[in-house]
Enzyme design. Structure first.
Site, PDB file in Angstrom:
ATOM      1  N   LYS A 175       0.135 -10.221   7.912  1.00  0.00           N
ATOM      2  CA  LYS A 175       0.268  -8.825   8.309  1.00  0.00           C
ATOM      3  C   LYS A 175      -1.123  -8.394   8.728  1.00  0.00           C
ATOM      4  CE  LYS A 175       1.077  -4.122   6.668  1.00  0.00           C
ATOM      5  NZ  LYS A 175       1.409  -3.243   5.519  1.00  0.00           N
ATOM      6  N   TYR A 232      -2.534 -10.469   4.101  1.00  0.00           N
ATOM      7  CA  TYR A 232      -2.554  -9.066   4.509  1.00  0.00           C
ATOM      8  C   TYR A 232      -4.001  -8.660   4.744  1.00  0.00           C
ATOM      9  CZ  TYR A 232      -1.732  -3.959   4.093  1.00  0.00           C
ATOM     10  OH  TYR A 232      -1.675  -2.593   4.299  1.00  0.00           O
ATOM     11  N   TYR A 260     -12.533  -3.806  -3.096  1.00  0.00           N
ATOM     12  CA  TYR A 260     -13.609  -3.280  -3.936  1.00  0.00           C
ATOM     13  C   TYR A 260     -14.690  -4.306  -4.243  1.00  0.00           C
ATOM     14  CZ  TYR A 260     -16.229  -0.718  -7.436  1.00  0.00           C
ATOM     15  OH  TYR A 260     -17.252  -0.103  -8.110  1.00  0.00           O
ATOM     16  N   ILE A 303       5.376  -4.928   9.838  1.00  0.00           N
ATOM     17  CA  ILE A 303       5.557  -4.379   8.497  1.00  0.00           C
ATOM     18  C   ILE A 303       5.139  -2.925   8.607  1.00  0.00           C
ATOM     19  CG2 ILE A 303       4.853  -4.468   6.086  1.00  0.00           C
ATOM     20  CD1 ILE A 303       4.589  -7.453   6.313  1.00  0.00           C
ATOM     21  N   ARG A 338      -9.120  -0.468   4.486  1.00  0.00           N
ATOM     22  CA  ARG A 338      -8.883  -0.121   3.085  1.00  0.00           C
ATOM     23  C   ARG A 338      -9.647  -1.034   2.122  1.00  0.00           C
ATOM     24  NH1 ARG A 338      -4.870   3.283   1.351  1.00  0.00           N
ATOM     25  NH2 ARG A 338      -3.506   4.162   2.938  1.00  0.00           N
ATOM     26  N   THR A 355       0.825  -1.203   0.000  1.00  0.00           N
ATOM     27  CA  THR A 355       0.000   0.000   0.000  1.00  0.00           C
ATOM     28  C   THR A 355       0.862   1.257   0.000  1.00  0.00           C
ATOM     29  OG1 THR A 355      -1.679  -1.193   1.268  1.00  0.00           O
ATOM     30  CG2 THR A 355      -1.857   1.200   1.202  1.00  0.00           C
ATOM     31  N   THR A 356       1.889   1.283   0.857  1.00  0.00           N
ATOM     32  CA  THR A 356       2.769   2.445   0.944  1.00  0.00           C
ATOM     33  C   THR A 356       3.569   2.626  -0.338  1.00  0.00           C
ATOM     34  OG1 THR A 356       2.951   1.958   3.308  1.00  0.00           O
ATOM     35  CG2 THR A 356       4.474   3.578   2.430  1.00  0.00           C
TER      36      THR A 356
END
Length: 293
Positions: free
Chosen positions: A162, A132, A106, A204, A137, A43-44
């Site tokens: 994560k 993850y 989504y 993480i 999100r 994501t980052t």
């Protein structure tokens, strides 16, 4: 399988393109300052706004530059199962140690859909999987029972999680549901300390992008059961943890990196914008508290 401070690396852009030179410098700086593994294209890393070709190049460069010094957990997530498999197959060939696979976003799959998604990846790739879970999100939550079922079904393939759910009880729930060790990594910097106390192996981290040495020292204090030192370092890092999300991520962390290194651009890709003035102020104050500027 993994432990310690593991930065979810920001992807530097310059003039709209992947800045490979800056990324290589970032990888070296992270390793030199104690990061125990690296995560490109999470994501980052703005994986949602880079093409597949760019995605694969970022992963490839990270693995090349790390050169076996630390493992690379390549971001492989997608809301398209077959595209996630494409990323996993590339990452495996490139030499990644594992693939970080986010819950499909989504399309909001059911728990049965999540089991089918991750089972398909495990059955069609030999690359170990780090689940993850970040429902804030993705909207979709990988529930505890689903994690346990997947790990029991693929104990050698699904090796870690994560967890960015914010629910610390899950560390014990996962551990109690399994009959073998399972690597649990925090996905929330501000919960790293209690997550570790509950049985987590590391984090993480977003903050580790800009404070790798402090984050590595923090984990070492936790691992040594030196809670006095760990709390002191946690207090020093805590404002930075929140500053990293003072605007849409990763704009604040890119701004922070640009303050620490003149070779790192703060540019993000649309629909994100560079950090706001208020965010910059908060980041600057947190960097000063941490002793980084």
């Amino acid at each position: 399988m993994f432990s310690g401070s593991i930065p979810a690396l920001a992807t530097p852009f310059r003039d709209g393109a992947f800045d490979e030179k800056a990324f290589r410098r970032l990888v070296d700086w992270q390793i030199d300052n104690g990061s125990k593994a690296l995560v490109p294209c999470g994501t980052t890393g703005e994986a949602s706004t880079i093409s597949n070709a760019e995605h694969h190049r970022v992963v490839e460069v990270c693995i090349e530059q790390a050169a076996g010094r630390v493992p690379v957990i390549a971001g492989c997530g997608s809301n398209d199962t077959r595209n996630a498999l494409l990323h996993m197959n590339f990452a495996e060939k490139a030499g990644a140690a594992a693939g970080l696979c986010v819950a499909p976003y989504y399309n909001r799959p059911s728990q049965a859909g999540l089991i089918a998604h991750f089972s398909f990846l495990a059955e069609n790739s030999d690359l170990p999987i780090v689940l993850y879970n970040v429902p804030s999100r993705t909207v979709t939550d990988i529930e505890d029972e689903t994690v346990v079922e997947l790990v029991r079904k693929f104990p050698k393939q699904i090796v870690a999680i994560k967890d960015a759910s914010g629910d610390l009880s899950r560390v014990a729930d996962h551990r109690m549901g399994l009959d073998h060790d399972f690597c649990q990594l925090s996905g929330n910097d501000e919960l790293w300390l209690p997550h570790s106390a509950a049985g987590g192996a590391g984090c993480i981290s977003v903050t580790a992008n800009v404070a790798p040495a402090l984050c590595a020292e923090f984990h070492e204090a936790i691992a040594a059961n030196d809670l006095v030192k760990a709390r002191k370092l946690n207090d020093r890092l805590f404002p930075l943890h929140y500053a990293m999300f003072s605007d849409a991520s990763p704009a604040p962390v890119k701004y922070a990196l640009s303050r620490v290194h003149d070779w790192f651009s703060e540019d993000v890709r649309l629909p994100l914008c560079n950090a706001s003035d208020e965010s910059r102020k908060q980041v600057d104050e947190a960097l000063e508290i941490a002793g980084l500027i």
